[in-house]
Structures are given as structure tokens and as C-alpha cells.
Design a protein around this motif. Structure first.
Motif, mmCIF file in Angstrom:
data_model
loop_
_atom_site.group_PDB
_atom_site.id
_atom_site.type_symbol
_atom_site.label_atom_id
_atom_site.label_comp_id
_atom_site.label_asym_id
_atom_site.label_seq_id
_atom_site.Cartn_x
_atom_site.Cartn_y
_atom_site.Cartn_z
ATOM 1 N N ALA A 93 -22.875 0.274 -2.532
ATOM 2 C CA ALA A 93 -21.581 0.073 -3.183
ATOM 3 C C ALA A 93 -20.910 -1.234 -2.781
ATOM 4 C CB ALA A 93 -20.643 1.241 -2.842
ATOM 5 N N GLU A 94 -21.144 -1.736 -1.566
ATOM 6 C CA GLU A 94 -20.424 -2.925 -1.104
ATOM 7 C C GLU A 94 -21.254 -3.668 -0.069
ATOM 8 O OE1 GLU A 94 -16.117 -4.105 0.997
ATOM 9 O OE2 GLU A 94 -16.630 -2.014 0.532
ATOM 10 N N VAL A 95 -21.288 -5.008 -0.170
ATOM 11 C CA VAL A 95 -21.947 -5.880 0.814
ATOM 12 C C VAL A 95 -20.870 -6.802 1.379
ATOM 13 C CG1 VAL A 95 -23.702 -7.628 1.207
ATOM 14 C CG2 VAL A 95 -24.144 -5.784 -0.407
ATOM 15 N N GLN A 107 -20.300 -4.016 13.753
ATOM 16 C CA GLN A 107 -19.564 -4.433 12.569
ATOM 17 C C GLN A 107 -20.234 -3.884 11.313
ATOM 18 O OE1 GLN A 107 -18.757 -8.649 12.397
ATOM 19 N NE2 GLN A 107 -18.486 -8.629 10.178
ATOM 20 N N VAL A 108 -19.424 -3.478 10.328
ATOM 21 C CA VAL A 108 -19.954 -2.927 9.078
ATOM 22 C C VAL A 108 -20.475 -4.068 8.214
ATOM 23 C CG1 VAL A 108 -19.424 -1.621 7.001
ATOM 24 C CG2 VAL A 108 -18.366 -0.979 9.170
ATOM 25 N N LEU A 109 -21.753 -3.996 7.855
ATOM 26 C CA LEU A 109 -22.381 -5.027 7.035
ATOM 27 C C LEU A 109 -22.409 -4.636 5.556
ATOM 28 C CD1 LEU A 109 -25.445 -5.893 9.314
ATOM 29 C CD2 LEU A 109 -23.130 -6.811 9.402
ATOM 30 N N ALA A 110 -22.602 -3.342 5.280
ATOM 31 C CA ALA A 110 -22.676 -2.883 3.891
ATOM 32 C C ALA A 110 -22.287 -1.414 3.845
ATOM 33 C CB ALA A 110 -24.072 -3.100 3.313
ATOM 34 N N GLN A 191 -22.754 3.732 6.179
ATOM 35 C CA GLN A 191 -22.289 2.453 6.705
ATOM 36 C C GLN A 191 -23.455 1.767 7.427
ATOM 37 O OE1 GLN A 191 -18.931 3.231 9.224
ATOM 38 N NE2 GLN A 191 -17.487 3.181 7.520
ATOM 39 N N VAL A 192 -23.791 0.560 7.015
ATOM 40 C CA VAL A 192 -24.838 -0.224 7.676
ATOM 41 C C VAL A 192 -24.154 -1.079 8.737
ATOM 42 C CG1 VAL A 192 -26.685 -1.902 7.376
ATOM 43 C CG2 VAL A 192 -26.188 -0.255 5.557
ATOM 44 N N GLU A 216 -35.458 -2.997 4.073
ATOM 45 C CA GLU A 216 -34.732 -4.036 4.808
ATOM 46 C C GLU A 216 -33.625 -4.617 3.939
ATOM 47 O OE1 GLU A 216 -36.046 -8.364 5.672
ATOM 48 O OE2 GLU A 216 -36.688 -7.223 7.432
ATOM 49 N N LEU A 217 -32.424 -4.695 4.525
ATOM 50 C CA LEU A 217 -31.269 -5.247 3.823
ATOM 51 C C LEU A 217 -30.849 -6.603 4.394
ATOM 52 C CD1 LEU A 217 -29.110 -2.006 3.551
ATOM 53 C CD2 LEU A 217 -30.678 -2.958 1.846
ATOM 54 N N PHE A 218 -30.937 -6.778 5.705
ATOM 55 C CA PHE A 218 -30.519 -8.017 6.362
ATOM 56 C C PHE A 218 -31.503 -8.342 7.489
ATOM 57 C CE2 PHE A 218 -26.708 -5.692 5.026
ATOM 58 C CZ PHE A 218 -26.072 -6.633 4.243
#
Length: 402
Positions: A93-95, A107-110, A191-192, A216-218
Motif C-alpha cells: 500500500a505504501e513505500v 524505521q518503517v520502510l513500506a 510493516q516492513v 526482496e523489496l530493498f
């Protein structure tokens, strides 16, 4: 008399007059040959004594120069963490971060869409409540059965059935609690979070995509630390030790100071080179001249030694050799071959068999001189024991003819 004979007689008379004039001038001691030489530009001796160039000279100086070992290698991340999805089938939903952003641990990444997970959590809570109610009813029945066991109103088989039902209900409660805990963990995974401080080096997360678990996202460079992986020949490995300082030069010319962290225990059998790892502490990915993936050169500081140095302008390449012009006592220069070594500032280390600390080398104008040329030193007063050259005597004036 014909005109032809008259012309011959005139020519003979003119010839006799010319011979007589020459004999007269010779008898009077005509102009000296020196006058003719002077009119042509001076005597050969005067030409030979004329300096070819005015130069400046300097003496070599002794300095402590570093002993270095040069190497080449790649710049890479010290450690790179892969940040992925732990939930399966959720919509992104959010990056909140992009490549190059600095992040802190936790820290929230996504963010993933939580609707599906919230529904599953609610269902798990309801199942847990149902299991607890069944367990309470089973526990009451088992307690009454144990009370009636002493009166003989119930058989032992019935009592065992009530007790088994109680234990089964209790196990169902524990299973429902485990399902609820799993759904709650799944809800937290919407929460990533960043696993460590660092810099985002890669991002594949796209808003709206539905990803599977483990995708993998980041990518994160942990603590923003880089390292230089230099290749060193097996013959030079013995000169290196952990803790040696190193200077890494980026392709753009910027320099970064580092320290040798470790030496690989094996050597590549193809290249006969070993990898050595140099820490570049405090260097964030978004700062400085170095970036992960660059190819850089550098030097390891092994020690120091004393060396004889001269200004770099005094060393002139000739015929494939480095040479200097050494000033002799007769104010002539001698072409001397030297070996150029290390550099410090505008000075360079030189070595040569016919070159020592007492020599005087030409600093300015060395490239315009040849071996054996006579020169004039600009600081003539600084050269002891060398009298000023006296001017050449003037040639005597010719005596006019009477």
C-alpha cells in the motif's frame, strides 16, 4: 691598329695596374685577418667562451619518504542486507523510502494493506473464545464425574470419557491461541522495518503489487560502511599486516583514508593474487568520492626511508632515460642519468652512480642544454671560488692608409 687589338692592350694594362696595387698594399701590411674575423662575428675562442644559457641551480636535499605498496581493487559494501516481505499475498500500500535514503534501525520502510490480516485476526479471536467456552464446559463435566466416581453412580468408562473431553478442549484452546498469535505476527509484518542503520542501495518495491513471502523489496548497506577489496600479488603479501593504513584514490581523484582489516587466507590460482579488505569507516554511500562498485587504486603505507630528492623540473627525460644536468667547477654541465623514485610535493627521489648530495643540478633550463655546455649561474654570488668572467680584450683598430 684595329679596335680588337686596342681592346686587348687596354685589358692588359688594367691587369698590370691591379697587380701593382696588390703588391703595394701587401708591402704596406694591409688589414689584419683578425679584422676580417671580427667583422664576421668574433674569434673562435670568443665564441667558445660565451655561455649557452643562464640557469639556476640547487643542491639535492635529504628527506624521509614513505615506503608504499600500490594495489588496485573494487569498492563494495561492507555488508548488504536484503529486506523482504514476510507475509504472503498482501498488497503493497505504501513505500516510504527511496534509493540513497539513510534509515535507522526499526524505521518503517513500506506498508502492506492490513484489511485481510485484520479479518483473519478477528476470526482467530472468535475461534479462541469458542474453544475456551468448550473447555470450560468440559472441565465442569469432568469435575462432576470425578465427584460421582466415589458413589458408584457412574462407571469408570464414563468418567474417563469426561476427563478425555476436558483435555481435548484444553488442547483446542491452546491451538486457537497459537492461531491467534500467528495472525497477530502476520499483522505486524504488514510493516516492513529496517533491520539496521544504513543506506538504501536498491528498491524493487512498487505500490499496488501483491508479493509473496520472501520477495526482496530493498537492499540496505549496513551502517553505510564501504570497504576496498584490493588485489595484491602473492610475492607482496608478506609486506602487509592487519592494521596498516591505506590511502584509496577514487577515479575522480578524491582520496579516502582506510585501514587494513583482514587478508584473505587463499590466493587465486589463476591470477596468483589475494584479496585484502580495507575498511573505509564513517563513509556514507551518499558522501565522498567513492561509491560501491567503483574500481579504485590505492597505496598501503609500509614504512619510511631516507631519500635524496631534487625538484621535479630538474629531471628531464632523454632517449628513454631520466637525466639531470650537474654543474661542474668549470661552469659546464654534465649530463647524468638517474633513477627516479618516489615523489613528495614538487620534489622527486633520484638515484645515480655519479650523483650525490654535494652535486649541484640545473633547476631551470635543463631541457635546453647539452652535455658540456658552458652556462652562467643566475646566483653567481652564491658560488664561492668562482671569479667573475672578465670581458674579452678589444681588437686593435686598423691603421688608415696614407
Amino acid at each position: 691598329m684595329t679596335s680588337k687589338k686596342r681592346l686587348v692592350l687596354i685589358l692588359l694594362a688594367v691587369a698590370v695596374l691591379v697587380l701593382a696595387a696588390l703588391a703595394f698594399l701587401k708591402g704596406r701590411g694591409g688589414p689584419e685577418p683578425a679584422d676580417k674575423a671580427q667583422s664576421a662575428g668574433g674569434t673562435p675562442a670568443a665564441d667558445a667562451a660565451r655561455p649557452a644559457l643562464t640557469v639556476r641551480v640547487a643542491r639535492p636535499t635529504t628527506a624521509q619518504l614513505p615506503i608504499t605498496l600500490a594495489a588496485n581493487g573494487n569498492v563494495a559494501a561492507w555488508q548488504e542486507a536484503s529486506v523482504g516481505s514476510e507475509s504472503n499475498g498482501l498488497r503493497l500500500a505504501e513505500v516510504r523510502v527511496n534509493v540513497g535514503d539513510r534509515v535507522k534501525k526499526g524505521q518503517v520502510l513500506a506498508l502492506f494493506s492490513p484489511e485481510t490480516v485484520n479479518a483473519d485476526v478477528a476470526q482467530a479471536r472468535a475461534s479462541l473464545a469458542e474453544a475456551r467456552a468448550s473447555a470450560a464446559d468440559a472441565a465442569g463435566n469432568a469435575a462432576r464425574a470425578r465427584t460421582l466416581a466415589q458413589t458408584g453412580a457412574m462407571s469408570q468408562q464414563q468418567i474417563n470419557q469426561y476427563q478425555t473431553t476436558e483435555q481435548t478442549a484444553r488442547a483446542r484452546v491452546e491451538a486457537a491461541e497459537a492461531v491467534l498469535a500467528a495472525q497477530q505476527v502476520r499483522g505486524r509484518n504488514t510493516q516492513v522495518l529496517a533491520p539496521d542503520d544504513g543506506v538504501i542501495s536498491s528498491r524493487t518495491a512498487t505500490v499496488g503489487s501483491v508479493v509473496g513471502a520472501g520477495t526482496e523489496l530493498f537492499k540496505l548497506i549496513r551502517q553505510g560502511r564501504l570497504e576496498w577489496r584490493a588485489e595484491v600479488g602473492s610475492a607482496e603479501l608478506g609486506q602487509l599486516s592487519v592494521g596498516l593504513p591505506a590511502t584509496v584514490t577514487a577515479p575522480g581523484g578524491g582520496q579516502v583514508q582506510g585501514k587494513l582489516r583482514s587478508i584473505a587466507p587463499t590466493v587465486d590460482p589463476q591470477t596468483r593474487n589475494a584479496l585484502v579488505y580495507v575498511d573505509l569507516p564513517g563513509l556514507m554511500q551518499s558522501e565522498g568520492a567513492l561509491r560501491a562498485g567503483m574500481f579504485a587504486r590505492g597505496e598501503f603505507l609500509i614504512g619510511q626511508s631516507e631519500a635524496l630528492t631534487v625538484p621535479q623540473v630538474a629531471v628531464v627525460p632523454r632517449d628513454g632515460f631520466n637525466t639531470v644536468m650537474v654543474l661542474q667547477d668549470d661552469q659546464r654541465v654534465r649530463l647524468t642519468r638517474v633513477q627516479a623514485g618516489r615523489r613528495i610535493g614538487d620534489r622527486i627521489e633520484v638515484k645515480g652512480e655519479q650523483f650525490g648530495p654535494d652535486s649541484q643540478v640545473v633547476v631551470e633550463g635543463a631541457g635546453f642544454l647539452n652535455d658540456g655546455d658552458l652556462v652562467r649561474v643566475a646566483e653567481a654570488a652564491a658560488q664561492p671560488g668562482q671569479p667573475a668572467p672578465s670581458p674579452a680584450p678589444a681588437a686593435p683598430a686598423a691603421t688608415p692608409a696614407r
